[in-house]
Write an enzyme that holds these catalytic residues in place. Structure first.
Site, PDB file in Angstrom:
ATOM      1  N   ASN A   9      -1.208 -10.118  -4.788  1.00  0.00           N
ATOM      2  CA  ASN A   9      -1.591  -9.676  -3.424  1.00  0.00           C
ATOM      3  C   ASN A   9      -1.624  -8.315  -3.594  1.00  0.00           C
ATOM      4  OD1 ASN A   9      -1.821  -8.866  -0.899  1.00  0.00           O
ATOM      5  ND2 ASN A   9      -0.433 -10.769  -0.252  1.00  0.00           N
ATOM      6  N   LYS A  16       2.537  -7.746  -4.107  1.00  0.00           N
ATOM      7  CA  LYS A  16       3.205  -8.897  -4.147  1.00  0.00           C
ATOM      8  C   LYS A  16       2.570 -10.060  -5.245  1.00  0.00           C
ATOM      9  CE  LYS A  16       3.843  -8.166   0.742  1.00  0.00           C
ATOM     10  NZ  LYS A  16       3.797  -8.842   2.071  1.00  0.00           N
ATOM     11  N   ARG A  88      -5.537 -12.631  -3.462  1.00  0.00           N
ATOM     12  CA  ARG A  88      -5.877 -12.318  -2.004  1.00  0.00           C
ATOM     13  C   ARG A  88      -6.848 -10.981  -2.060  1.00  0.00           C
ATOM     14  NH1 ARG A  88      -3.050  -7.829   1.809  1.00  0.00           N
ATOM     15  NH2 ARG A  88      -4.135  -8.082   3.521  1.00  0.00           N
ATOM     16  N   HIS A 176      -6.449 -10.698   8.180  1.00  0.00           N
ATOM     17  CA  HIS A 176      -4.948 -11.497   8.164  1.00  0.00           C
ATOM     18  C   HIS A 176      -5.129 -12.867   8.277  1.00  0.00           C
ATOM     19  CE1 HIS A 176      -3.125  -7.508   9.589  1.00  0.00           C
ATOM     20  NE2 HIS A 176      -2.858  -7.500   8.461  1.00  0.00           N
ATOM     21  N   GLY A 205       2.827  -5.968  10.809  1.00  0.00           N
ATOM     22  CA  GLY A 205       3.512  -5.500   9.351  1.00  0.00           C
ATOM     23  C   GLY A 205       3.108  -4.120   9.604  1.00  0.00           C
ATOM     24  N   ASN A 206       2.851  -3.524   8.449  1.00  0.00           N
ATOM     25  CA  ASN A 206       2.219  -2.367   8.121  1.00  0.00           C
ATOM     26  C   ASN A 206       0.768  -2.335   8.771  1.00  0.00           C
ATOM     27  OD1 ASN A 206       2.376   0.406   7.388  1.00  0.00           O
ATOM     28  ND2 ASN A 206       1.093  -0.099   5.836  1.00  0.00           N
ATOM     29  N   ARG A 236      -2.836   3.471  10.331  1.00  0.00           N
ATOM     30  CA  ARG A 236      -3.983   3.012  10.834  1.00  0.00           C
ATOM     31  C   ARG A 236      -4.116   3.228  12.328  1.00  0.00           C
ATOM     32  NH1 ARG A 236      -5.195  -2.283   7.876  1.00  0.00           N
ATOM     33  NH2 ARG A 236      -3.068  -2.068   7.022  1.00  0.00           N
ATOM     34  N   ILE A 324       7.277  -6.829  10.873  1.00  0.00           N
ATOM     35  CA  ILE A 324       7.667  -6.385  12.264  1.00  0.00           C
ATOM     36  C   ILE A 324       7.918  -7.621  13.222  1.00  0.00           C
ATOM     37  CG2 ILE A 324       7.341  -5.010  14.247  1.00  0.00           C
ATOM     38  CD1 ILE A 324       5.918  -3.102  12.422  1.00  0.00           C
ATOM     39  N   GLU A 372       1.709 -15.673   2.880  1.00  0.00           N
ATOM     40  CA  GLU A 372       0.284 -15.525   2.234  1.00  0.00           C
ATOM     41  C   GLU A 372       0.314 -16.078   0.745  1.00  0.00           C
ATOM     42  OE1 GLU A 372      -1.148 -11.812   4.669  1.00  0.00           O
ATOM     43  OE2 GLU A 372       0.139 -11.580   2.979  1.00  0.00           O
TER      44      GLU A 372
END
Length: 392
Positions: A9, A16, A88, A176, A205-206, A236, A324, A372
């Protein structure tokens, strides 16, 4: 000899990975990630039942990162073959609605989507090429973040532009999807009645987005044509008036590349605070700019939850997931505050420890850790089983 599945990923600054024994439900043997790709990368490996290992890699790019992952996993494979590698891939375009085996035509198609996901797609495909070189005999499977959202109602996919743009692929894709897929699978297992209803999932998340899901199917997403739209994120911007872009071009003379860099890498929490893109850092800060960035983030989060409730015609459950969403209790409580008219409220004690249910009102509010990598591993396992049946 048992076969193994590797998942990759790749993001803009991290990779990841997971190692699984191939089975109908893959068995995790190790997971980890490489953080801070660039001048000071660090590899984290977490073998099942063994201590975590942290290794400083020094200057490392994505190709070097994949090689470092393979070297770290070599002692764990014990000569067992890697039968399949799952990747991914953020953008699958308007037609790919599920995992696909990677071949040359598919790679060519996916490279065409790089401008739509410049922070992720090139790195996703670089990991594919590295894995193909390392495991030429393995099945390579692409899993798309956009696939979960295919089948949206037309009104949730289109923009109010001349119709030729929609026909040429300018539409809302949503992202996502692997995370939403996992969350809905967990809900079908643990809360089946809720999973059949109207669910709002906030992946925070980020990168961050919210999805409206009815009877397990996505019907609306805060993200649109690109992964810029909707909520503010780490770096972003989130939703932006197109007139701002015209201003940047016409009055400030910024080029397309400069605007892209600003919107993808210098905006969001980082731009608003001038401090950090990391929510943990901002929550710990006593600076006014950090507080204001969090205020805006929470305001937009609450606004999008309300919007998705309107898309669904009500809400039967709200779910928080992502780094988060799973860990930042103050963000969850502040986002839900003021949404009592939807039947939403938070139980402070349960929220503080990130309990599976954190609601104090009639509508459940859940915290569901996402995975994921497991979604990707399942797709590879399904492909391997299909190939075995075809061969038999």
């Amino acid at each position: 000899m048992s076969r193994l599945i590797l998942t990759l990923n790749a993001g803009s600054s991290s990779i990841k990975f997971g190692l699984y024994a191939a089975a109908a439900e893959p068995v995790e043997e190790a997971r980890g990630q490489i953080d801070a790709l660039g001048p000071a990368a660090r590899l984290i490996l977490e073998p099942r039942g063994a201590p975590r290992q942290d290794t400083d890699l020094g200057p490392t790019d994505h190709a070097g990162g994949v090689q470092a992952i393979l070297a770290a996993l070599a002692p764990l494979t014990a000569g067992r073959p890697i039968a399949g590698v799952g990747h991914r891939v953020v953008h699958g375009g308007p037609d790919l609605d599920g995992p696909r085996q990677i071949d040359i035509p598919l790679l060519y198609l996916l490279r065409g989507y790089e401008p739509l996901a410049p922070l992720h797609q090139p790195h996703n495909l670089a990991a594919v090429e590295a894995a193909q070189a390392a495991f030429p005999e393995a099945v390579q499977i692409a899993c798309f973040d956009t696939a979960f959202h295919r089948g949206h109602p037309w009104v949730n996919d289109t923009f109010a532009l001349p119709r030729r743009y929609y026909d040429n692929g300018v539409r809302r894709y949503g992202f996502h999807g692997l995370s939403y897929d996992y969350v809905m699978g967990a809900m079908r297992r643990d809360w089946p009645r809720l999973a059949d209803g109207r669910v709002i999932v906030a992946h925070l998340g980020n990168g961050a987005s919210i999805c409206a899901i009815r009877q397990g199917r996505s019907v609306g997403s805060s993200m649109g044509f690109s992964a810029l739209d909707g909520l503010p994120m780490g770096t972003r911007s989130g939703q932006l008036d197109p007139g701002v872009l015209l201003y940047m071009m016409q009055r400030e003379g910024l080029t397309a590349d400069q605007i892209s860099d600003l919107l993808y890498r210098e905006s969001g929490l980082k731009g608003l605070s001038g401090i950090s893109h990391d929510m943990r850092t901002l929550l710990e800060s006593d600076r006014k700019e950090a507080a204001e960035a969090i205020d805006y983030y929470v305001f937009r989060l609450r606004r999008e939850i309300g919007a998705m409730a309107a898309v669904l015609g009500g809400v039967d459950a709200v779910v928080f997931t992502g780094g988060i969403g799973e860990n930042a209790a103050p963000i969850r409580s502040r986002a839900i505050a003021g949404l009592g008219f939807l039947g939403l409220s938070i139980a402070p004690a349960a929220n503080e420890v990130s309990a599976p249910r954190i609601d104090a009102g009639p509508v459940p509010v859940l915290v569901v850790p996402t995975d994921e990598e497991r979604v990707i591993a399942r797709a590879v396992a399904g492909s391997l089983d299909g190939a075995a049946r075809a061969a038999g």
